[in-house]
Motif scaffolding. Structure first.
Motif, PDB file in Angstrom:
ATOM      1  N   TYR A 146      10.560 -29.419  -5.211  1.00  0.00           N
ATOM      2  CA  TYR A 146      10.244 -30.163  -5.523  1.00  0.00           C
ATOM      3  C   TYR A 146       9.297 -31.173  -3.790  1.00  0.00           C
ATOM      4  CZ  TYR A 146      13.464 -29.951  -2.056  1.00  0.00           C
ATOM      5  OH  TYR A 146      14.591 -29.226  -0.882  1.00  0.00           O
ATOM      6  N   GLN A 147       8.431 -31.795  -4.203  1.00  0.00           N
ATOM      7  CA  GLN A 147       7.947 -32.637  -3.295  1.00  0.00           C
ATOM      8  C   GLN A 147       7.986 -34.329  -3.212  1.00  0.00           C
ATOM      9  OE1 GLN A 147       3.540 -32.390  -3.700  1.00  0.00           O
ATOM     10  NE2 GLN A 147       3.294 -32.214  -1.146  1.00  0.00           N
ATOM     11  N   LEU A 148       7.404 -34.734  -1.915  1.00  0.00           N
ATOM     12  CA  LEU A 148       7.553 -36.617  -1.749  1.00  0.00           C
ATOM     13  C   LEU A 148       7.099 -36.500  -1.040  1.00  0.00           C
ATOM     14  CD1 LEU A 148       8.860 -39.177  -1.999  1.00  0.00           C
ATOM     15  CD2 LEU A 148      10.131 -38.883   0.795  1.00  0.00           C
ATOM     16  N   GLN A 149       5.846 -36.746  -1.705  1.00  0.00           N
ATOM     17  CA  GLN A 149       3.905 -37.218  -0.732  1.00  0.00           C
ATOM     18  C   GLN A 149       3.647 -38.627  -0.867  1.00  0.00           C
ATOM     19  OE1 GLN A 149       2.392 -34.287  -0.344  1.00  0.00           O
ATOM     20  NE2 GLN A 149       1.228 -34.831   0.583  1.00  0.00           N
ATOM     21  N   HIS A 150       3.629 -38.335   0.178  1.00  0.00           N
ATOM     22  CA  HIS A 150       2.639 -39.707   1.265  1.00  0.00           C
ATOM     23  C   HIS A 150       1.605 -39.772   0.643  1.00  0.00           C
ATOM     24  CE1 HIS A 150       2.052 -43.356   3.894  1.00  0.00           C
ATOM     25  NE2 HIS A 150       1.984 -43.911   3.107  1.00  0.00           N
ATOM     26  N   ALA A 151       1.129 -40.491  -0.603  1.00  0.00           N
ATOM     27  CA  ALA A 151      -0.612 -40.895  -0.555  1.00  0.00           C
ATOM     28  C   ALA A 151      -1.459 -41.487   0.597  1.00  0.00           C
ATOM     29  CB  ALA A 151      -0.851 -41.453  -1.862  1.00  0.00           C
ATOM     30  N   ALA A 186      10.997 -47.193   5.666  1.00  0.00           N
ATOM     31  CA  ALA A 186      11.040 -48.936   4.239  1.00  0.00           C
ATOM     32  C   ALA A 186      11.993 -48.040   3.038  1.00  0.00           C
ATOM     33  CB  ALA A 186       9.552 -48.881   4.144  1.00  0.00           C
ATOM     34  N   PHE A 187      11.502 -47.391   2.162  1.00  0.00           N
ATOM     35  CA  PHE A 187      12.548 -47.205   1.140  1.00  0.00           C
ATOM     36  C   PHE A 187      13.701 -47.122   1.198  1.00  0.00           C
ATOM     37  CE2 PHE A 187      14.346 -43.710  -1.428  1.00  0.00           C
ATOM     38  CZ  PHE A 187      14.002 -44.249  -2.660  1.00  0.00           C
ATOM     39  N   GLN A 188      14.203 -46.850   2.120  1.00  0.00           N
ATOM     40  CA  GLN A 188      15.751 -46.279   2.488  1.00  0.00           C
ATOM     41  C   GLN A 188      16.341 -47.849   2.545  1.00  0.00           C
ATOM     42  OE1 GLN A 188      16.142 -43.222   5.149  1.00  0.00           O
ATOM     43  NE2 GLN A 188      15.984 -41.145   3.541  1.00  0.00           N
ATOM     44  N   ALA A 189      15.980 -48.705   3.654  1.00  0.00           N
ATOM     45  CA  ALA A 189      15.866 -49.710   3.961  1.00  0.00           C
ATOM     46  C   ALA A 189      15.415 -50.367   2.459  1.00  0.00           C
ATOM     47  CB  ALA A 189      14.835 -50.556   4.985  1.00  0.00           C
ATOM     48  N   GLU A 190      15.588 -50.704   1.581  1.00  0.00           N
ATOM     49  CA  GLU A 190      15.531 -51.638   0.477  1.00  0.00           C
ATOM     50  C   GLU A 190      15.489 -50.649  -0.937  1.00  0.00           C
ATOM     51  OE1 GLU A 190      11.840 -53.279  -2.519  1.00  0.00           O
ATOM     52  OE2 GLU A 190      11.287 -52.092  -0.312  1.00  0.00           O
ATOM     53  N   VAL A 209       4.792 -39.923   6.305  1.00  0.00           N
ATOM     54  CA  VAL A 209       6.258 -40.098   4.795  1.00  0.00           C
ATOM     55  C   VAL A 209       6.488 -40.544   5.466  1.00  0.00           C
ATOM     56  CG1 VAL A 209       6.246 -37.627   5.193  1.00  0.00           C
ATOM     57  CG2 VAL A 209       6.649 -38.736   2.979  1.00  0.00           C
ATOM     58  N   HIS A 210       7.306 -40.359   6.661  1.00  0.00           N
ATOM     59  CA  HIS A 210       8.870 -40.276   7.708  1.00  0.00           C
ATOM     60  C   HIS A 210       9.190 -42.288   7.851  1.00  0.00           C
ATOM     61  CE1 HIS A 210       9.170 -36.614   8.020  1.00  0.00           C
ATOM     62  NE2 HIS A 210       8.479 -36.477   8.587  1.00  0.00           N
ATOM     63  N   LEU A 268       9.791 -46.374  -4.550  1.00  0.00           N
ATOM     64  CA  LEU A 268       9.202 -45.256  -4.006  1.00  0.00           C
ATOM     65  C   LEU A 268       6.999 -46.092  -4.281  1.00  0.00           C
ATOM     66  CD1 LEU A 268      10.554 -42.100  -5.252  1.00  0.00           C
ATOM     67  CD2 LEU A 268      10.074 -43.101  -3.101  1.00  0.00           C
ATOM     68  N   TYR A 269       6.863 -46.464  -5.427  1.00  0.00           N
ATOM     69  CA  TYR A 269       5.856 -46.405  -5.486  1.00  0.00           C
ATOM     70  C   TYR A 269       5.156 -47.747  -4.542  1.00  0.00           C
ATOM     71  CZ  TYR A 269       1.398 -48.276  -7.687  1.00  0.00           C
ATOM     72  OH  TYR A 269      -0.040 -49.274  -7.923  1.00  0.00           O
ATOM     73  N   LYS A 270       5.473 -48.918  -4.376  1.00  0.00           N
ATOM     74  CA  LYS A 270       5.674 -49.438  -3.484  1.00  0.00           C
ATOM     75  C   LYS A 270       5.777 -49.109  -2.104  1.00  0.00           C
ATOM     76  CE  LYS A 270       7.979 -53.850  -1.710  1.00  0.00           C
ATOM     77  NZ  LYS A 270       9.461 -54.967  -2.068  1.00  0.00           N
ATOM     78  N   HIS A 271       6.012 -47.894  -1.299  1.00  0.00           N
ATOM     79  CA  HIS A 271       6.041 -47.942  -0.323  1.00  0.00           C
ATOM     80  C   HIS A 271       5.269 -46.312  -0.235  1.00  0.00           C
ATOM     81  CE1 HIS A 271       8.915 -50.274   1.587  1.00  0.00           C
ATOM     82  NE2 HIS A 271      10.049 -50.361   0.599  1.00  0.00           N
ATOM     83  N   GLY A 272       4.073 -46.393  -1.654  1.00  0.00           N
ATOM     84  CA  GLY A 272       3.103 -44.991  -1.287  1.00  0.00           C
ATOM     85  C   GLY A 272       3.758 -43.955  -1.115  1.00  0.00           C
ATOM     86  N   LEU A 273       4.574 -43.487  -2.245  1.00  0.00           N
ATOM     87  CA  LEU A 273       5.411 -42.106  -2.019  1.00  0.00           C
ATOM     88  C   LEU A 273       5.706 -42.282  -3.691  1.00  0.00           C
ATOM     89  CD1 LEU A 273       8.223 -43.318   0.280  1.00  0.00           C
ATOM     90  CD2 LEU A 273       6.717 -41.432   0.202  1.00  0.00           C
TER      91      LEU A 273
END
Length: 247
Positions: free
Chosen positions: A70-75, A13-17, A7-8, A48-53
């Protein structure tokens, strides 16, 4: 969908984009700009979807209090970030609950994803605090309290007389409260009004709508357990008398 080990890595990668959120709504109270929840979700979901989140929220109860989980999950890796945010209800009904959930959803997603959805409101917060302080009534000054106690002593008002005077200023005695305590919590405006009432002769012993105290009704501090601390007022009266004699 890009592959990331956990997830990290995916969040990095999400934050960079992630682009800067557009602040298109206006807070009517502070007139500051912010990004509403629907635009936040619309902007972040494809990235989020692009990076599997996957981001999810759910109202719940924790330790007897309402919260938003709340939950941020890496699939791919099964790793995630999860916690709960208190739901602060402005009123205990469906509308209050809905507002609290929307508020929590917006702040939870921006906090976890490290997004800025509001203009800097430090100045607004300070202005709001200053305005609230300005609306608070000023307490009576030491000089006003001293003047009042002197007037009460010189006019030989009883405790009942003072209670009626206080009531005229909208001050009611709490159960078990002494008039001395009530006088001490007057606002500056109330004390000023009380001083004017006495000075204008609206209330006098033996006249007006407040009856004169009967013989022995008024008790001085030493007789009533120190209900009024009037040493300063008596000293002032003595000084005035000496001044008149030497004048």
């Amino acid at each position: 969908m890009n592959a990331h080990k956990d997830v990290h890595a995916a969040l990095l990668a999400f934050q960079a984009e992630m682009p800067t959120l557009r602040k298109t709504a206006t807070n009517p109270h502070f007139r500051s700009k912010f990004c509403p929840l629907d635009e936040i979700v619309e902007t972040v979901t494809p990235i989020l979807y692009k990076h599997g989140l996957a981001w999810s929220t759910m109202p719940s109860v924790q330790d007897g209090a309402p919260v938003l989980r709340y939950q941020l999950q890496h699939a791919e890796s099964g790793t995630g970030l999860t916690d709960a945010m208190p739901l602060l209800l402005s009123k205990n009904d469906a509308q209050g609950q809905g507002s609290a959930i929307t508020y929590a959803r917006r702040y939870a997603i921006t906090a976890v994803l490290n997004l800025v959805a509001d203009e800097d409101d430090d100045g607004n917060g300070a202005a709001g605090t200053a305005a609230a302080r300005a609306r608070e009534p000023r307490p009576a000054s030491a000089a006003q309290i001293k003047r009042l106690k002197g007037d009460i002593t010189r006019n030989k008002f009883s405790a009942d007389d003072v209670a009626k005077l206080l009531a005229g200023q909208g001050v009611a005695l709490a159960e078990g409260e002494t008039v001395n305590s009530a006088v001490g919590r007057l606002t500056a405006d109330q004390a000023s009004g009380l001083i004017d009432t006495i000075a204008q002769g609206a209330v006098k012993v033996g006249g007006s709508d407040i009856p004169a105290p009967s013989e022995g009704e008024f008790k001085h501090p030493e007789e009533s357990g120190g209900q009024f601390d009037l040493d300063d007022a008596r000293a002032e009266a003595a000084n005035e008398t000496r001044a008149e004699l030497h004048g």
